[in-house]
Design an enzyme around this catalytic site. Structure first.
Site, PDB file in Angstrom:
ATOM      1  N   LEU A  49       0.810  -1.105   0.012  1.00  0.00           N
ATOM      2  CA  LEU A  49      -0.188  -0.046   0.274  1.00  0.00           C
ATOM      3  C   LEU A  49       0.919   0.941   0.062  1.00  0.00           C
ATOM      4  O   LEU A  49       1.718   1.291   0.832  1.00  0.00           O
ATOM      5  CB  LEU A  49      -0.782  -0.014   1.107  1.00  0.00           C
ATOM      6  CG  LEU A  49      -1.985   1.058   0.991  1.00  0.00           C
ATOM      7  CD1 LEU A  49      -3.073   0.833   0.392  1.00  0.00           C
ATOM      8  CD2 LEU A  49      -2.694   1.006   2.697  1.00  0.00           C
ATOM      9  N   ASP A  50       1.065   2.039  -1.153  1.00  0.00           N
ATOM     10  CA  ASP A  50       2.068   3.062  -1.341  1.00  0.00           C
ATOM     11  C   ASP A  50       2.022   3.971  -0.258  1.00  0.00           C
ATOM     12  O   ASP A  50       1.058   4.121   0.621  1.00  0.00           O
ATOM     13  CB  ASP A  50       1.892   3.653  -2.576  1.00  0.00           C
ATOM     14  CG  ASP A  50       0.881   4.564  -2.664  1.00  0.00           C
ATOM     15  OD1 ASP A  50       0.466   5.707  -1.953  1.00  0.00           O
ATOM     16  OD2 ASP A  50      -0.278   4.148  -3.505  1.00  0.00           O
ATOM     17  N   LYS A  51       3.268   4.532  -0.074  1.00  0.00           N
ATOM     18  CA  LYS A  51       3.207   5.377   1.114  1.00  0.00           C
ATOM     19  C   LYS A  51       2.449   6.629   1.425  1.00  0.00           C
ATOM     20  O   LYS A  51       2.149   6.967   2.564  1.00  0.00           O
ATOM     21  CB  LYS A  51       4.813   5.977   1.095  1.00  0.00           C
ATOM     22  CG  LYS A  51       5.240   7.012   2.093  1.00  0.00           C
ATOM     23  CD  LYS A  51       6.767   7.299   2.057  1.00  0.00           C
ATOM     24  CE  LYS A  51       7.176   8.110   3.170  1.00  0.00           C
ATOM     25  NZ  LYS A  51       8.729   8.691   2.962  1.00  0.00           N
ATOM     26  N   ASP A  52       1.932   7.021   0.260  1.00  0.00           N
ATOM     27  CA  ASP A  52       0.975   8.023   0.311  1.00  0.00           C
ATOM     28  C   ASP A  52      -0.343   7.713   0.625  1.00  0.00           C
ATOM     29  O   ASP A  52      -1.418   8.527   0.681  1.00  0.00           O
ATOM     30  CB  ASP A  52       1.086   8.982  -1.146  1.00  0.00           C
ATOM     31  CG  ASP A  52       2.318   9.446  -1.300  1.00  0.00           C
ATOM     32  OD1 ASP A  52       2.869  10.012  -0.396  1.00  0.00           O
ATOM     33  OD2 ASP A  52       2.761   9.794  -2.481  1.00  0.00           O
ATOM     34  N   SER A  53      -0.709   6.301   0.607  1.00  0.00           N
ATOM     35  CA  SER A  53      -2.129   5.905   0.754  1.00  0.00           C
ATOM     36  C   SER A  53      -2.242   5.290   2.155  1.00  0.00           C
ATOM     37  O   SER A  53      -1.305   5.073   2.882  1.00  0.00           O
ATOM     38  CB  SER A  53      -2.432   4.702  -0.213  1.00  0.00           C
ATOM     39  OG  SER A  53      -2.335   5.005  -1.487  1.00  0.00           O
TER      40      SER A  53
END
Length: 227
Positions: free
Chosen positions: A98-102
């Site tokens: 789950l990407d860093k910005d999510s």
């Protein structure tokens, strides 16, 4: 038992990671450098970088509400990694990313077998997200997103998309391309400002606050584990 399965069941890594270690020559079995086809029987001594690995550990399954800014990696040198956030006393690793910005639901485990079962695209396992974009999104854009959007040279699988309000929608995917939803939004002229995963298969984020985690229930595990 195949060597990669044996290694993953000790909890040190996933099967995929074990394959990489074997391919790199880091794994020995009874003093000999192992290959991807090596099989292990009771009494064999398996070492990684010269260090013997232990017996199979109790399997751990955790649901975490990952905050924005945390990276889904086991690499200790990366600041704000998910393992440091949880500080679990045994070695675990995230299932997928789950990407860093999510933000939102991420599962962690020491069970290498379950990783491929959940992530394999052809299994069509659902993952549900709430998305807010930078401006009002049209019904046409939502319809196009549901039908499939061309990103990274391929058309995404059909998805279930429903509007929440002018700038927000719910989307259920059955695949997990790199930064898929953000790329889909960008391809249609929007920027995802907030992206929260609220469900993986039968596991729901529920009331977990950002940064909180819990063990999966027996019922949840019954829906996740291959029969």
């Amino acid at each position: 038992m195949r060597l990669n399965k044996y290694i993953s069941e000790t909890g040190v890594c996933s099967r995929r990671e074990a394959d990489k270690w074997i391919d790199a020559g880091r794994v020995t079995c009874n003093g000999r450098v192992a290959t991807l086809g090596t099989r292990v029987t009771e009494g064999d001594k398996v070492c990684i970088d010269g260090e013997p690995i232990g017996a199979k550990k109790q399997q751990i399954y955790i649901a975490l509400n990952k905050p924005v800014g945390v990276t889904c990696t086991t690499e200790a040198h990366i600041e704000d990694n998910v393992i440091d956030l949880i500080r679990y006393p045994e070695r675990i690793f995230p299932i997928g990313r789950l990407d860093k910005d999510s933000e939102g639901l991420i599962l962690l485990t020491n069970d290498g077998d379950i990783v491929n079962e959940i992530l394999r695209s052809e299994n069509n396992h659902e993952k549900e997200y709430l998305v807010t974009v930078d401006r009002a999104i049209t019904d046409l854009a939502l319809k196009m997103m549901a039908g499939g959007v061309k990103i990274m040279g391929e058309l995404t699988k059909p998805a279930q998309v429903t509007r929440i309000d002018q700038r927000s929608f719910r989307i259920i995917l059955t695949q997990g391309l790199n930064r898929q939803i953000r790329r889909m939004c960008s391809a249609l002229g929007y920027r995802a400002q907030r992206l929260q995963r609220v469900r993986i298969m039968n596991v729901h984020l529920g009331t977990l606050s950002a940064g909180q985690w819990r063990h999966l229930t027996t019922r949840e595990l019954a829906g996740l584990l291959p029969r």
